[in-house]
Motif scaffolding. Structure first.
Motif, PDB file in Angstrom:
ATOM      1  N   VAL A  12       0.496  -1.220  -0.026  1.00 37.66           N
ATOM      2  CA  VAL A  12       0.002  -0.099  -0.112  1.00 37.66           C
ATOM      3  C   VAL A  12       1.192   1.177   0.107  1.00 37.66           C
ATOM      4  O   VAL A  12       0.653   2.198  -1.548  1.00 37.66           O
ATOM      5  CB  VAL A  12      -0.906  -0.011   1.239  1.00 37.66           C
ATOM      6  CG1 VAL A  12      -1.544   1.538   1.305  1.00 37.66           C
ATOM      7  CG2 VAL A  12      -1.844  -1.080   1.065  1.00 37.66           C
ATOM      8  N   SER A  13       2.033   1.271   1.460  1.00 32.64           N
ATOM      9  CA  SER A  13       2.978   2.225   1.027  1.00 32.64           C
ATOM     10  C   SER A  13       4.625   2.412   1.274  1.00 32.64           C
ATOM     11  O   SER A  13       5.189   2.589   0.469  1.00 32.64           O
ATOM     12  CB  SER A  13       2.516   3.624   2.210  1.00 32.64           C
ATOM     13  OG  SER A  13       2.498   2.572   3.234  1.00 32.64           O
ATOM     14  N   THR A  62       4.146  -5.751   5.514  1.00 34.09           N
ATOM     15  CA  THR A  62       4.735  -7.263   5.978  1.00 34.09           C
ATOM     16  C   THR A  62       3.972  -6.960   7.196  1.00 34.09           C
ATOM     17  O   THR A  62       3.804  -8.584   7.565  1.00 34.09           O
ATOM     18  CB  THR A  62       6.109  -7.309   6.004  1.00 34.09           C
ATOM     19  OG1 THR A  62       6.899  -6.291   6.555  1.00 34.09           O
ATOM     20  CG2 THR A  62       6.451  -7.257   4.359  1.00 34.09           C
ATOM     21  N   ASP A  63       3.801  -6.056   8.202  1.00 34.42           N
ATOM     22  CA  ASP A  63       3.329  -5.515   9.548  1.00 34.42           C
ATOM     23  C   ASP A  63       2.075  -6.589   8.819  1.00 34.42           C
ATOM     24  O   ASP A  63       1.430  -6.963   9.990  1.00 34.42           O
ATOM     25  CB  ASP A  63       3.311  -4.561   9.667  1.00 34.42           C
ATOM     26  CG  ASP A  63       4.983  -3.803  10.769  1.00 34.42           C
ATOM     27  OD1 ASP A  63       5.633  -5.097  10.293  1.00 34.42           O
ATOM     28  OD2 ASP A  63       4.792  -2.807  10.833  1.00 34.42           O
ATOM     29  N   SER A  64       1.168  -5.789   8.419  1.00 39.46           N
ATOM     30  CA  SER A  64      -0.111  -6.172   7.910  1.00 39.46           C
ATOM     31  C   SER A  64      -0.207  -7.968   7.666  1.00 39.46           C
ATOM     32  O   SER A  64      -1.135  -8.023   8.119  1.00 39.46           O
ATOM     33  CB  SER A  64      -0.760  -5.440   6.189  1.00 39.46           C
ATOM     34  OG  SER A  64      -0.791  -3.618   7.384  1.00 39.46           O
ATOM     35  N   ALA A  65       0.760  -8.409   7.048  1.00 39.99           N
ATOM     36  CA  ALA A  65       0.415  -9.262   6.655  1.00 39.99           C
ATOM     37  C   ALA A  65       1.150 -10.517   8.003  1.00 39.99           C
ATOM     38  O   ALA A  65       0.564 -11.461   8.338  1.00 39.99           O
ATOM     39  CB  ALA A  65       1.366 -10.457   6.373  1.00 39.99           C
ATOM     40  N   GLY A  66       0.989  -9.707   9.372  1.00 36.81           N
ATOM     41  CA  GLY A  66       2.187 -10.280  10.584  1.00 36.81           C
ATOM     42  C   GLY A  66       2.741 -11.275  10.203  1.00 36.81           C
ATOM     43  O   GLY A  66       3.358 -12.486  10.771  1.00 36.81           O
ATOM     44  N   ARG A  89       5.761  -0.193  -5.920  1.00 38.92           N
ATOM     45  CA  ARG A  89       4.895   0.371  -6.088  1.00 38.92           C
ATOM     46  C   ARG A  89       3.432  -0.013  -5.219  1.00 38.92           C
ATOM     47  O   ARG A  89       3.631  -1.274  -5.294  1.00 38.92           O
ATOM     48  CB  ARG A  89       5.043  -0.464  -7.630  1.00 38.92           C
ATOM     49  CG  ARG A  89       5.483   0.642  -9.233  1.00 38.92           C
ATOM     50  CD  ARG A  89       5.688   1.370  -9.462  1.00 38.92           C
ATOM     51  NE  ARG A  89       6.836   1.812 -10.141  1.00 38.92           N
ATOM     52  CZ  ARG A  89       7.302   3.091  -9.946  1.00 38.92           C
ATOM     53  NH1 ARG A  89       8.006   2.812  -8.672  1.00 38.92           N
ATOM     54  NH2 ARG A  89       8.723   2.972 -10.977  1.00 38.92           N
ATOM     55  N   ARG A  90       2.421   0.610  -5.667  1.00 36.22           N
ATOM     56  CA  ARG A  90       1.412   0.304  -5.422  1.00 36.22           C
ATOM     57  C   ARG A  90       0.912  -0.926  -6.056  1.00 36.22           C
ATOM     58  O   ARG A  90       0.911  -0.776  -6.707  1.00 36.22           O
ATOM     59  CB  ARG A  90       0.157   1.505  -4.933  1.00 36.22           C
ATOM     60  CG  ARG A  90      -1.005   1.224  -4.062  1.00 36.22           C
ATOM     61  CD  ARG A  90      -1.614   2.840  -4.033  1.00 36.22           C
ATOM     62  NE  ARG A  90      -3.244   2.779  -3.456  1.00 36.22           N
ATOM     63  CZ  ARG A  90      -2.979   2.619  -2.082  1.00 36.22           C
ATOM     64  NH1 ARG A  90      -1.928   2.949  -1.847  1.00 36.22           N
ATOM     65  NH2 ARG A  90      -4.416   2.429  -1.243  1.00 36.22           N
ATOM     66  N   GLY A  91       0.034  -2.355  -5.508  1.00 37.46           N
ATOM     67  CA  GLY A  91      -0.540  -2.776  -6.083  1.00 37.46           C
ATOM     68  C   GLY A  91       0.479  -3.925  -5.971  1.00 37.46           C
ATOM     69  O   GLY A  91       0.183  -5.457  -6.489  1.00 37.46           O
ATOM     70  N   ASP A  92       2.095  -3.483  -5.533  1.00 40.13           N
ATOM     71  CA  ASP A  92       2.697  -4.789  -6.017  1.00 40.13           C
ATOM     72  C   ASP A  92       2.267  -5.877  -4.373  1.00 40.13           C
ATOM     73  O   ASP A  92       2.592  -5.951  -3.342  1.00 40.13           O
ATOM     74  CB  ASP A  92       4.287  -4.415  -5.494  1.00 40.13           C
ATOM     75  CG  ASP A  92       4.967  -4.127  -6.581  1.00 40.13           C
ATOM     76  OD1 ASP A  92       3.630  -3.553  -7.611  1.00 40.13           O
ATOM     77  OD2 ASP A  92       6.005  -2.964  -6.329  1.00 40.13           O
TER      78      ASP A  92
END
Length: 438
Positions: free
Chosen positions: A175-176, A182-186, A210-213
């Motif tokens: 996203v950014s 990686t934090d969001s995915a745990g 890139r956003r969306g990678d």
């Protein structure tokens, strides 16, 4: 009385008797119903202010809880916090202070006290008045330490813990930033670091993201008695950058040496990393004539400046031998690495050197050699990085650098046996919408 009148009177009397009998039957049959209503209601205009409330207390026997008759101990647990000492952690377990002092006097606990780690658990079994019966300490490495109270002394012993390694598969999207994703995915930071390092030969995470990678990772987590204790190795990963997919798999050769390759067996370890810093920004490019920000006149800038906070780790961009480590003029603190085939790399304005970095020391690609600083002629913290070939400086961002040798043909069978399964699982992760598969 005439007979006709007598018959009429008799008939009327008989009808009246019938009507009386029916009304009487209905009235009598209704008495129980109205009696019930009367029991729950009050007649209109009834005064209730002169009724005195009465409290009735009755003892009720509670059922005995299972095991309560034999309950003479308490199980308590705490987690070591940042800044804790063993004594402060034990105090939260409601252990008698004298017991704590005796416990800290034992050799095993005294040694443990110098190597405690935040996040580790301490479990104690005590009597209701706080007398310690046994206590278990999770250690940074090795089995749990169990201390038993026997008589007037304590006996320490290593627990027979069950340690296992589990494979974890996770995926996510950018996203950014990489670490935000990686934090969001745990995904643990150790795995995120390794992923950034492994893909850095193909992807510049400063400029190319890139956003969306999307990305998928397969790694191990070490468990003790069913609880996670540490992050293991990155086994395989895929990163899709701007629509192009890059994959890596871990291969361990017969001698135990580990390295990352593409699923086809091509080495991902280039001769040089594209950047000596994990994440930074270019603040000054290579130039044959640049206005110096401190000296105030134009001169050649023989390297690239990477802006980064003081203390940021600086890594060797290739396997090398330390040629120089010390102070040199406008470079400030400087490390020079000598590589094969006449290549040299310079790392300037350092705040400090990594332990053991001295002339003649061999370093591997990715080893931490120093830390970003602002020593020498510098306006702020940054790393000055140079690549020289036969003594001549070249632009580090565009110079063609040598690669690593490919996987030997004799190891191909072993390589495919080890890595084919991980390649299949990466395909599974990419084909699903699951964020995590444990």
């Amino acid at each position: 009385m005439p007979l006709t009148k007598l018959r009429i009177l008799t008939y009327r009397m008989t009808g009246a008797e019938r009507r009386f009998s029916l009304r009487t039957l209905v009235a009598l049959s209704s008495l129980p119903l109205f009696g019930v209503v009367a029991a729950f209601g009050l007649a209109p205009d009834t005064t209730t202010t002169d009724i005195t409330p009465e409290t009735i207390t009755e003892a009720i026997a509670l059922p005995t809880l299972a095991g309560a008759a034999n309950s003479g101990t308490f199980e308590r647990e705490t987690v070591i916090q940042s800044g804790d000492t063993i004594a402060s952690a034990l105090g939260r377990l409601k252990i008698d202070e004298l017991e704590i002092q005796r416990l800290l006097a034992t050799d095993a606990v005294r040694q443990l006290a110098t190597n405690i780690r935040a996040g580790k658990h301490i479990q104690a079994t005590t009597t209701p008045d706080g007398q310690l019966l046994s206590i278990r300490f999770e250690r940074r490495d090795g089995p749990t330490l169990t201390v038993l109270h026997q008589g007037d002394s304590y006996i320490a012993q290593d627990s027979s813990d069950q340690v296992e390694s589990r494979v974890v598969m996770r995926s996510g999207h950018i996203v950014s930033s990489l670490y935000g994703a990686t934090d969001s995915a745990g995904i643990p930071d150790k795995i995120a670091d390794k992923m950034a390092e492994t893909f850095s030969t193909n992807i510049d995470f400063r400029e190319d993201l890139r956003r969306g990678d999307t990305f998928s990772v397969i790694y191990t987590v070490n468990y003790r008695n069913g609880e996670p204790i540490s992050t293991g190795n990155l086994l395989a990963a895929e990163f899709v950058n701007a629509g192009k997919a890059y994959r890596v798999v871990l291969y361990r050769d017969a001698s135990g040496h580990e390295s990352y390759y593409t699923p086809e067996g091509l080495s991902l370890k280039k001769g040089f990393l594209r950047s000596p810093l994990e994440f930074s920004r270019v603040t000054s490019n290579f130039s044959s004539s640049r206005m110096h920000p401190v000296l105030g006149y134009a001169r050649a800038h023989t390297g690239v400046d990477f802006g980064a906070p003081t203390g940021t780790r600086v890594k060797a961009t290739g396997d090398a031998t330390v040629e120089f480590a010390g102070r040199r003029g406008g470079y400030g603190n400087l490390v020079i690495l000598r590589h094969q085939n006449g290549y040299e790399t310079y790392y300037g304005h350092l705040s400090a050197f990594a332990p053991g970095i001295r002339r003649g020391r061999a370093v591997n690609q990715g080893d931490v050699i120093a830390y970003v600083g602002a020593t020498g002629v510098a306006t702020g913290p940054h790393l000055h990085y140079e690549v020289r070939i036969a003594g001549k400086p070249y632009n580090p961002l565009s110079v063609k650098l040598p690669g690593s040798p490919p996987l030997a043909a004799a190891q191909r069978t072993r390589f495919l046996q080890q890595t084919a399964n991980w390649s299949d699982k990466l395909g599974l992760l990419r084909g699903t919408n699951l964020a995590a598969l444990d």
